[in-house]
Design a protein around this motif. Structure first.
Motif, PDB file in Angstrom:
ATOM      1  N   TYR A 175      62.114   6.390  29.339  1.00 41.21           N
ATOM      2  CA  TYR A 175      61.281   6.022  28.369  1.00 41.21           C
ATOM      3  C   TYR A 175      61.421   4.686  28.212  1.00 41.21           C
ATOM      4  O   TYR A 175      62.492   4.094  28.227  1.00 41.21           O
ATOM      5  CB  TYR A 175      61.227   6.579  27.123  1.00 41.21           C
ATOM      6  CG  TYR A 175      60.970   7.989  26.943  1.00 41.21           C
ATOM      7  CD1 TYR A 175      59.703   8.612  26.737  1.00 41.21           C
ATOM      8  CD2 TYR A 175      61.903   8.990  27.095  1.00 41.21           C
ATOM      9  CE1 TYR A 175      59.435   9.886  26.546  1.00 41.21           C
ATOM     10  CE2 TYR A 175      61.823  10.346  27.012  1.00 41.21           C
ATOM     11  CZ  TYR A 175      60.570  10.778  26.851  1.00 41.21           C
ATOM     12  OH  TYR A 175      60.128  12.107  26.949  1.00 41.21           O
ATOM     13  N   LYS A 235      60.253   1.323  25.828  1.00 41.81           N
ATOM     14  CA  LYS A 235      59.476   0.980  24.600  1.00 41.81           C
ATOM     15  C   LYS A 235      59.346  -0.642  24.255  1.00 41.81           C
ATOM     16  O   LYS A 235      60.582  -1.139  24.255  1.00 41.81           O
ATOM     17  CB  LYS A 235      59.931   1.502  23.373  1.00 41.81           C
ATOM     18  CG  LYS A 235      59.272   1.308  21.891  1.00 41.81           C
ATOM     19  CD  LYS A 235      59.998   2.072  20.805  1.00 41.81           C
ATOM     20  CE  LYS A 235      59.175   1.839  19.596  1.00 41.81           C
ATOM     21  NZ  LYS A 235      59.652   2.428  18.395  1.00 41.81           N
ATOM     22  N   GLY A 240      54.568  -0.930  21.656  1.00 39.67           N
ATOM     23  CA  GLY A 240      54.943  -0.298  20.316  1.00 39.67           C
ATOM     24  C   GLY A 240      55.358   1.274  20.634  1.00 39.67           C
ATOM     25  O   GLY A 240      55.717   2.074  19.761  1.00 39.67           O
ATOM     26  N   LYS A 241      55.114   1.749  21.829  1.00 35.71           N
ATOM     27  CA  LYS A 241      55.288   3.358  21.994  1.00 35.71           C
ATOM     28  C   LYS A 241      56.362   3.501  23.059  1.00 35.71           C
ATOM     29  O   LYS A 241      56.733   2.483  23.898  1.00 35.71           O
ATOM     30  CB  LYS A 241      53.827   3.804  22.507  1.00 35.71           C
ATOM     31  CG  LYS A 241      52.607   3.616  21.776  1.00 35.71           C
ATOM     32  CD  LYS A 241      52.803   4.542  20.725  1.00 35.71           C
ATOM     33  CE  LYS A 241      51.385   4.510  19.821  1.00 35.71           C
ATOM     34  NZ  LYS A 241      51.551   5.285  18.473  1.00 35.71           N
ATOM     35  N   TYR A 242      56.697   4.549  23.186  1.00 33.33           N
ATOM     36  CA  TYR A 242      57.847   4.940  24.184  1.00 33.33           C
ATOM     37  C   TYR A 242      56.944   5.500  25.233  1.00 33.33           C
ATOM     38  O   TYR A 242      56.105   6.585  25.213  1.00 33.33           O
ATOM     39  CB  TYR A 242      58.630   6.330  23.734  1.00 33.33           C
ATOM     40  CG  TYR A 242      59.712   5.796  22.782  1.00 33.33           C
ATOM     41  CD1 TYR A 242      60.973   5.214  23.386  1.00 33.33           C
ATOM     42  CD2 TYR A 242      59.600   6.051  21.226  1.00 33.33           C
ATOM     43  CE1 TYR A 242      61.914   5.104  22.417  1.00 33.33           C
ATOM     44  CE2 TYR A 242      60.594   5.538  20.368  1.00 33.33           C
ATOM     45  CZ  TYR A 242      61.745   5.170  21.133  1.00 33.33           C
ATOM     46  OH  TYR A 242      62.850   4.843  20.178  1.00 33.33           O
ATOM     47  N   PRO A 258      61.362  11.255  21.851  1.00 36.27           N
ATOM     48  CA  PRO A 258      60.518  10.596  20.646  1.00 36.27           C
ATOM     49  C   PRO A 258      59.327  11.599  20.259  1.00 36.27           C
ATOM     50  O   PRO A 258      59.134  12.516  20.959  1.00 36.27           O
ATOM     51  CB  PRO A 258      60.034   9.375  21.344  1.00 36.27           C
ATOM     52  CG  PRO A 258      60.256   9.628  22.920  1.00 36.27           C
ATOM     53  CD  PRO A 258      61.228  10.617  23.153  1.00 36.27           C
ATOM     54  N   ASP A 266      53.411  11.415  18.881  1.00 35.22           N
ATOM     55  CA  ASP A 266      52.573  10.292  18.451  1.00 35.22           C
ATOM     56  C   ASP A 266      52.991   9.050  18.534  1.00 35.22           C
ATOM     57  O   ASP A 266      52.373   8.337  18.553  1.00 35.22           O
ATOM     58  CB  ASP A 266      51.975  10.691  17.107  1.00 35.22           C
ATOM     59  CG  ASP A 266      52.905  10.622  16.075  1.00 35.22           C
ATOM     60  OD1 ASP A 266      54.435  10.540  16.530  1.00 35.22           O
ATOM     61  OD2 ASP A 266      52.757  10.738  14.979  1.00 35.22           O
ATOM     62  N   ASP A 267      54.328   9.082  19.125  1.00 35.54           N
ATOM     63  CA  ASP A 267      54.905   7.880  19.382  1.00 35.54           C
ATOM     64  C   ASP A 267      55.234   7.534  20.897  1.00 35.54           C
ATOM     65  O   ASP A 267      55.978   7.052  21.483  1.00 35.54           O
ATOM     66  CB  ASP A 267      56.318   7.662  18.547  1.00 35.54           C
ATOM     67  CG  ASP A 267      56.757   5.991  18.689  1.00 35.54           C
ATOM     68  OD1 ASP A 267      55.981   5.551  18.513  1.00 35.54           O
ATOM     69  OD2 ASP A 267      57.827   6.294  18.219  1.00 35.54           O
ATOM     70  N   THR A 268      54.712   8.545  21.614  1.00 34.05           N
ATOM     71  CA  THR A 268      55.063   8.730  23.049  1.00 34.05           C
ATOM     72  C   THR A 268      53.510   8.454  23.962  1.00 34.05           C
ATOM     73  O   THR A 268      52.543   8.947  23.681  1.00 34.05           O
ATOM     74  CB  THR A 268      55.440   9.863  23.570  1.00 34.05           C
ATOM     75  OG1 THR A 268      56.650   9.999  22.723  1.00 34.05           O
ATOM     76  CG2 THR A 268      56.060   9.930  24.896  1.00 34.05           C
TER      77      THR A 268
END
Length: 248
Positions: free
Chosen positions: A109, A111, A136-138, A233, A236-238
């Motif tokens: 990943y 980020k 801002g995301k992984y 992660p 919702d952060d991927t």
């Protein structure tokens, strides 16, 4: 006390004071009959044997934290990575941009902020929609993507240490010193031009600091053998971009 005894006492006190002064500095030689007393004994070995022992210790350690600068292909990378056989986590800074790397097993990943992705792409400009999606995301990096090969090396303990823990030229010992409160033996390649390596004289002979040949960076090693968690992660952060990422 006789005058002779007083003289001996004064001389002993003076020697103790001088040795204390030396030990509080960098060098640790000259004040002990056996500079290896109380150490792991690697200081008695040849420079080549010390390097071999250090490599063995590094290879067998479950985990390590690596921080500092690496210069490769004319570009400087500032690393702060925690590494183990199952993956890694940490940050890399290059050309003013900092991004996070996380590898769990084979999944890598990356980020980074909008600025990183805005500067990506063959023309230096990525698609605005891609920036909004990735910033801002992984981001899952596909194994076939050029970025995977480029950045996964920073997360591979074996590959990274194999490429770094090598001194070039004729090896020699450069005395006993102290680093961050730990006694070390220093090994050099070609009197320093081929790099220098500080090896712990306490416990396992782990490398503590490496200055690479040719001004190619300086790295410190810590937290040897100390495990750390690796967590996927949140969903919702991927982002699974699903295709080749913008060139970064």
């Amino acid at each position: 006390m006789t005058a002779i005894a007083q003289g001996r006492a004064r001389r002993a006190a003076l020697v103790s004071a001088v040795c204390a002064l030396v030990v509080s500095g960098t060098a640790l030689t000259g004040c002990s009959e056996d500079p290896d007393e109380g150490t792991n004994g690697v200081g008695k070995l040849s420079a080549a044997e010390i390097q071999r022992k250090t490599r063995e210790a590094a290879d067998s350690a479950e985990a390590v934290r690596l921080s500092g600068n690496v210069v490769t292909s004319g570009r400087t990378y500032t690393l702060d990575m925690r590494l183990k056989s199952g993956g890694a986590t940490g940050s890399v800074t290059a050309q003013g941009s900092t991004f996070q790397l996380l590898r769990i097993g084979e999944q890598l990943y990356l980020k980074a902020d909008d600025g990183f992705w805005s500067d990506a792409g063959d023309d230096g400009k990525a698609d605005a929609a891609a920036v909004d999606k990735l910033g801002g995301k992984y981001v899952k990096v596909p194994q076939g993507d050029p970025s995977y090969k480029k950045f996964s090396g920073f997360t591979d303990k074996g590959v990274l240490l194999d490429g770094l823990l090598t001194l070039h030229g004729t090896l020699a010992k450069d005395g006993y010193h102290e680093r961050a409160g730990t006694r070390i033996i220093r090994v050099t390649g070609d009197a320093g031009s081929g790099g220098t390596l500080d090896v712990s004289l306490k416990g396992t002979p782990y490398p503590l600091r490496l200055t690479r040949a040719g001004g190619a960076g300086t790295l410190t090693f810590s937290a040897w053998g100390k495990d750390f968690p690796l967590e996927e992660p949140a969903k919702d952060d991927t982002v699974d971009y699903g295709k080749q990422l913008p060139t970064s």
